[in-house]
Design a protein around this motif. Structure first.
Motif, PDB file in Angstrom:
ATOM      1  N   VAL A 237       0.702  -1.220   0.059  1.00 34.84           N
ATOM      2  CA  VAL A 237       0.000  -0.053  -0.144  1.00 34.84           C
ATOM      3  C   VAL A 237       0.711   1.453   0.055  1.00 34.84           C
ATOM      4  O   VAL A 237       0.715   2.100  -0.916  1.00 34.84           O
ATOM      5  N   ASP A 238       2.041   1.230   0.776  1.00 29.32           N
ATOM      6  CA  ASP A 238       2.662   2.388   0.851  1.00 29.32           C
ATOM      7  C   ASP A 238       3.485   2.584  -0.488  1.00 29.32           C
ATOM      8  O   ASP A 238       4.103   3.706  -0.659  1.00 29.32           O
ATOM      9  N   PHE A 239       3.737   1.548  -1.182  1.00 27.25           N
ATOM     10  CA  PHE A 239       4.391   1.669  -2.673  1.00 27.25           C
ATOM     11  C   PHE A 239       3.612   2.349  -3.500  1.00 27.25           C
ATOM     12  O   PHE A 239       4.243   2.415  -4.611  1.00 27.25           O
ATOM     13  N   GLU A 240       2.333   2.228  -3.327  1.00 28.90           N
ATOM     14  CA  GLU A 240       1.359   2.700  -4.458  1.00 28.90           C
ATOM     15  C   GLU A 240       0.764   3.861  -3.706  1.00 28.90           C
ATOM     16  O   GLU A 240      -0.336   3.792  -3.135  1.00 28.90           O
ATOM     17  N   PRO A 241       1.328   5.232  -3.987  1.00 34.60           N
ATOM     18  CA  PRO A 241       0.685   6.358  -3.247  1.00 34.60           C
ATOM     19  C   PRO A 241      -0.718   6.585  -3.699  1.00 34.60           C
ATOM     20  O   PRO A 241      -1.470   7.021  -2.699  1.00 34.60           O
ATOM     21  N   ASP A 242      -1.117   6.248  -4.860  1.00 38.24           N
ATOM     22  CA  ASP A 242      -2.700   6.503  -5.367  1.00 38.24           C
ATOM     23  C   ASP A 242      -3.515   5.255  -5.463  1.00 38.24           C
ATOM     24  O   ASP A 242      -4.304   5.006  -6.205  1.00 38.24           O
ATOM     25  N   ILE A 243      -3.177   4.406  -4.454  1.00 36.13           N
ATOM     26  CA  ILE A 243      -3.968   3.258  -4.644  1.00 36.13           C
ATOM     27  C   ILE A 243      -5.307   3.302  -4.167  1.00 36.13           C
ATOM     28  O   ILE A 243      -5.830   4.321  -3.374  1.00 36.13           O
ATOM     29  N   TYR A 244      -6.205   2.816  -4.976  1.00 41.80           N
ATOM     30  CA  TYR A 244      -7.829   2.458  -4.707  1.00 41.80           C
ATOM     31  C   TYR A 244      -8.016   1.128  -4.483  1.00 41.80           C
ATOM     32  O   TYR A 244      -8.072   0.665  -6.040  1.00 41.80           O
ATOM     33  N   PRO A 371       8.920  -4.675  -1.870  1.00 40.28           N
ATOM     34  CA  PRO A 371       9.584  -3.223  -1.572  1.00 40.28           C
ATOM     35  C   PRO A 371      10.355  -3.243  -0.445  1.00 40.28           C
ATOM     36  O   PRO A 371       9.768  -3.437   0.730  1.00 40.28           O
ATOM     37  N   THR A 372      11.408  -2.736  -0.558  1.00 38.04           N
ATOM     38  CA  THR A 372      12.378  -2.418   0.495  1.00 38.04           C
ATOM     39  C   THR A 372      11.970  -0.947   1.203  1.00 38.04           C
ATOM     40  O   THR A 372      11.232  -0.409   0.529  1.00 38.04           O
ATOM     41  N   GLY A 373      12.143  -0.696   2.273  1.00 37.01           N
ATOM     42  CA  GLY A 373      11.957   0.555   3.105  1.00 37.01           C
ATOM     43  C   GLY A 373      12.272   1.695   2.016  1.00 37.01           C
ATOM     44  O   GLY A 373      11.823   2.625   2.012  1.00 37.01           O
ATOM     45  N   SER A 374      13.619   1.514   1.514  1.00 40.44           N
ATOM     46  CA  SER A 374      13.995   2.915   0.938  1.00 40.44           C
ATOM     47  C   SER A 374      13.371   2.941  -0.449  1.00 40.44           C
ATOM     48  O   SER A 374      13.184   3.991  -1.026  1.00 40.44           O
ATOM     49  N   LEU A 439      11.835  -6.774   5.029  1.00 41.88           N
ATOM     50  CA  LEU A 439      11.402  -8.385   4.903  1.00 41.88           C
ATOM     51  C   LEU A 439      12.229  -9.194   4.446  1.00 41.88           C
ATOM     52  O   LEU A 439      12.608  -9.091   3.264  1.00 41.88           O
ATOM     53  N   VAL A 440      12.271 -10.542   4.832  1.00 41.99           N
ATOM     54  CA  VAL A 440      12.996 -11.561   4.253  1.00 41.99           C
ATOM     55  C   VAL A 440      12.018 -12.193   3.312  1.00 41.99           C
ATOM     56  O   VAL A 440      10.873 -12.541   3.604  1.00 41.99           O
ATOM     57  N   GLU A 460      12.654  -7.103  -9.007  1.00 40.81           N
ATOM     58  CA  GLU A 460      11.724  -7.019 -10.130  1.00 40.81           C
ATOM     59  C   GLU A 460      10.259  -6.411  -8.982  1.00 40.81           C
ATOM     60  O   GLU A 460       9.934  -6.830  -8.186  1.00 40.81           O
ATOM     61  N   GLN A 461       9.998  -5.271  -9.380  1.00 41.26           N
ATOM     62  CA  GLN A 461       8.831  -4.643  -8.715  1.00 41.26           C
ATOM     63  C   GLN A 461       7.769  -4.595  -9.695  1.00 41.26           C
ATOM     64  O   GLN A 461       7.697  -5.626 -10.344  1.00 41.26           O
TER      65      GLN A 461
END
Ligand code: AMP
Length: 576
Positions: A237-244, A371-374, A439-440, A460-461
């Protein structure tokens, strides 16, 4: 290519189509409308929700209904109250310019007395859920003896919900000479048996592949440890700022728990499950439809009939018990010509279930790495930076406060000011992700039992997103993320070029750029200079532990946790 004007609609219907902004018929409409307006044949249409099937049957139905006759001529059966309301609303739109068509929605969970009163006034088209209609037939309120057209919408859903007996009972009530249309996302043996029993040599129409999910939906999954599921959800969710999105859970308890955790963590979500009263459910759905919520955490049953066109994601927090249900879930995104992605969080033990689903959907499912934190901080940050670029400002209102604000912030230079503004905006992400607790990923590097290679080497994202580039500048050149971003901005003259992860080394560095911009950026930077040095940029070689041209040590980039707090703060402003 056939268009609406050539289909034989009356001017009133054409005007409604125009007002609705439908320019071209959708594939299901191209196939169903000519049959409906042409001959009297029965039709089975295999089409997902979101393919335009309501207009496919609704427009010809409205045109064919004789408003001079005060009796019920058409019946539409559908699985849920929400769908009833939706169809009734759509039909009312189609009938806007065609006289006094009376359409009534009758469904469970609402006052039956009002519905009886409505029916008594005379109704041309009834849109009903099966259970309530049986009740109304039993009370003598719904009279179906003049019905000439029956439409079974989302027939597979009605069967899943146990309405088979009610459907049989209702169809027995309707004169034999009727026309019957059946819409279903999938073809099952029960559907085939209804068709055999109640339909007359039906024309069969398939939109997309039988039993496959919508064309515009791609499918992906993360393998996760059970204990990390919630954390991974947050990262997605955080990786997708415009998530719906709708997040599907298997049980009411999970639904409530996941929603509560997300709410506690500051997300704009709510839960939708069977423990809520009808009015609570209506309120939640209304908030979601009007986008006051970005996400809805729901059970399959509760989300039935919830019609929203522009979901960006469907997230399967848990896989459904039955693979068929997956096709219903993912059909909620990629609608009305848009693209969508259905993402599943899968435990290693569930790989067989995943394979079953993959076989049913007949599309490849893509393995993604968490996705990693950074990466998350970077994505959010650049999304925000893009918004700053485009935001409309009310100059007059702001200007009167500017002198005082300027005075207060006098001692801060541009860079310091930016860092502070960003820190204010991003503290939640930075706090969550700065400690390097990435996360591992539980997938073994070569996972042959699942028939595909693990994600070794390629971070790969979302499919095909980033390319890793080499640049001949490093920390000893005074080259830090700020300088990289400036270099990119100056040399691409304001073109928006999304930059991903940055790995700074002593004499050279690596950074990622969205794949579509890689060539553009390489071209632009290779003509550039940095502090009188000629810049060289090229596609990076695969990471290797061997020295590259005697200088690349293959050292892994430092993690957040390895850095001094001072450095972390500095980097937190940019992408690692
Ligand atoms: P449905 O499958 O009936 O739920 O329709 C999905 C969405 O597509 C609805 O929002 C419709 O308003 C929209 N729609 C239906 N037909 C067309 C069309 N020909 N052009 C554009 N949008 C359409």
């Amino acid at each position: 290519m056939i268009n609406f004007e050539e289909m034989g609609f009356t001017p009133g219907i054409l005007k409604a189509i125009q007002e609705l902004g439908f320019e071209q018929p959708m594939p299901v409409q191209k196939k169903v409308i000519p049959l409906m307006l042409g001959d009297e044949s029965d039709i089975i249409a295999l089409a997902q929700t979101g393919t335009g099937k309501t207009a496919a049957f609704g427009l010809p139905l409205v045109q064919a209904t004789d408003t001079e006759i005060n009796s019920t001529q058409a019946l539409i059966l559908c699985p849920t109250r929400e769908l009833c309301i939706q169809i009734t609303g759509d039909l009312t739109d189609y009938a806007r310019f065609t006289g006094k068509l009376k359409i009534l929605a009758v469904y469970g969970g609402a006052s039956i007395d009002n519905q009886i009163r409505g029916l008594k006034k005379g109704v041309h088209i009834i849109v009903a859920t099966p259970g309530r209609l049986i009740d109304l037939i039993g009370r003598g309120a719904a009279k179906l003896s003049n019905v000439n057209t029956v439409i079974l919408d989302e027939a597979d859903e009605m069967l899943n919900m146990g309405f088979l007996d009610s459907i049989n009972e209702i169809l027995e009530e309707i004169p034999e000479g009727r026309r019957t249309l059946l819409f279903s996302a999938t073809m099952s043996s029960e559907i085939a048996s209804i068709a055999r029993k109640y339909m007359n040599n039906p024309a069969e129409i398939t939109i997309g592949t039988k039993n496959s999910s919508a064309e515009n939906v791609s499918h992906a999954y993360y393998f996760v440890h059970a204990k990390d599921k919630y954390k991974v959800l947050k990262r997605i969710v955080d990786f997708e700022p415009d998530i719906y999105a709708i997040v599907f859970c298997r049980t009411r308890k999970d639904t409530q728990e996941v929603a509560s955790k997300l709410i506690n963590d500051g997300y704009n979500v709510d839960a939708l499950h069977g423990d809520l009263s009808q009015s609570q459910r209506d309120a939640v759905m209304q908030k979601f439809r009007s986008k006051n919520l970005n996400m809805l955490v729901a059970t399959d049953v509760a989300a039935r009939g919830l019609d929203v066109d522009d979901l960006t994601h469907v997230i399967n927090f848990s896989l459904p018990d039955d693979p068929e249900i997956y096709t219903h879930r993912c059909g909620r995104t990629g609608r009305a010509g848009k693209t969508g992605i259905s993402i599943s969080l899968v435990h290693l033990r569930e790989r067989q279930e995943l394979q079953k689903i993959e076989r049913l959907v007949k599309k490849p499912f893509k393995a993604l790495s968490i996705p990693t934190g950074s990466e998350i901080c970077g994505k959010q940050l650049f999304n925000w930076v893009n918004k700053i670029e485009t935001v409309a400002t009310d100059h007059q209102e702001i200007e009167k406060f500017l002198p005082e604000i300027k005075m207060k912030l006098e001692g801060l230079d541009r860079e310091e000011l930016l860092k502070r503004v960003i820190s204010l905006e991003f503290n939640r992400f930075l706090d969550d992700y700065r400690h390097g607790d990435d996360l591992v990923d539980p997938v073994p590097e070569k996972d042959s039992s699942f028939g595909r290679t693990g994600r070794k080497g390629s971070r790969e994202q979302y499919p095909g997103n980033y390319k890793r580039l080499f640049i001949n500048l490093g920390k000893s050149d005074g080259f830090y993320p700020e300088q990289l971003i400036d270099l990119v901005n100056i040399n691409t003259r304001g073109r928006k070029i999304p930059i991903g992860k940055i790995d700074l080394l002593k004499t050279f560095s690596f950074f990622e750029v969205e794949a579509g911009h890689a060539d553009d950026l390489i071209g632009a930077l290779n003509n550039a200079k940095f502090k009188e040095r000629r810049v060289t940029v090229e596609i990076a070689q695969e990471k290797t532990d061997k020295p590259r041209n005697g200088e690349y040590s293959g050292r892994k980039p430092a993690k957040w946790s390895n850095r001094s707090p001072e450095k972390r703060r500095q980097r937190s402003v940019f992408i690692e």
